[in-house]
Design an enzyme around this catalytic site. Sequence first.
Site, PDB file in Angstrom:
ATOM      1  N   GLU A 288      -1.521  -9.127   3.755  1.00  0.00           N
ATOM      2  CA  GLU A 288      -1.466  -9.642   5.129  1.00  0.00           C
ATOM      3  C   GLU A 288      -2.836  -9.840   5.743  1.00  0.00           C
ATOM      4  O   GLU A 288      -2.971 -10.467   6.814  1.00  0.00           O
ATOM      5  CB  GLU A 288      -0.628  -8.705   6.008  1.00  0.00           C
TER       6      GLU A 288
ATOM      7  N   CYS B 145       0.833  -1.201   0.000  1.00  0.00           N
ATOM      8  CA  CYS B 145       0.000   0.000   0.000  1.00  0.00           C
ATOM      9  C   CYS B 145       0.871   1.256   0.000  1.00  0.00           C
ATOM     10  O   CYS B 145       1.496   1.569  -1.004  1.00  0.00           O
ATOM     11  CB  CYS B 145      -0.976  -0.030   1.174  1.00  0.00           C
TER      12      CYS B 145
ATOM     13  N   HIS C  13      -3.563  -5.239   0.467  1.00  0.00           N
ATOM     14  CA  HIS C  13      -3.035  -5.696   1.749  1.00  0.00           C
ATOM     15  C   HIS C  13      -3.032  -7.228   1.813  1.00  0.00           C
ATOM     16  O   HIS C  13      -3.995  -7.827   2.303  1.00  0.00           O
ATOM     17  CB  HIS C  13      -3.860  -5.103   2.901  1.00  0.00           C
TER      18      HIS C  13
END
Length: 237
Positions: free
Chosen positions: A215, A114, A213
Amino acid sequence: MVTPVIGLTTYREDAAWGVWRQRADLLPTQYAAAVEATGGVPVLLPPQAQDGAAEAVVGRVDGLVVTGGADVDPARYGAEPHPRTAGWRPDRDGWEAALLDAAQAAGLPVLGVCRGMQLMAVHAGGVLDQHTPDVVAHEQHSPGGDAFGRIAVATEPGSTVAALVGERLEVRCHHHQSVRSHPGYVAAARAEDGTLEAMESPGNRFCVAVQWHPETVEDVGLLAGLVRAAAAYAAQR
């Protein structure tokens, strides 16, 4: 496989926990958990200002994640702030730029997430669109608050990103800015509206950045790819 150490850049913000309210170096746990889940050992890297700090860090880790966060300072790419650009952190911008310089010199594997992708593009001499809705006429990339937008992304055939996540996928985004130009990097994925959602360095070094993202989802293919590259890097030291 060598167990690699992965450095994660952090926020430096006012925070509250227990009876305390003070400045803190912090990062959402999902980053460290994703690194652990893919076989790496996470280490947090708060902003540093002293000479040689970035080189010292890069000499001790096997991979680097430049994480999400606040907008990049528009002055870094010669622009006046857009009314919606806010909260930039010059200390963090400088620290991550120094880490990128040291990582490039050492050939260290890098993943930008990001804001990390935006900082990487700016550091290479690129420019950002400071408010993506002005370009695409919708706010699906960042619907507001703490919600993630869900965006369909198509990867570039033959790219590292495609090899890790496939031809098409739905990703979770939270970015109101996006990369307009990215010298030295090649496009690796785009949203249906044309927004650049991933870029990577050509060549053999693992140097990948995404606007989404990874994660936050169960499929952490990008982080797994970083950890594998970091393990290979560690084995060759």
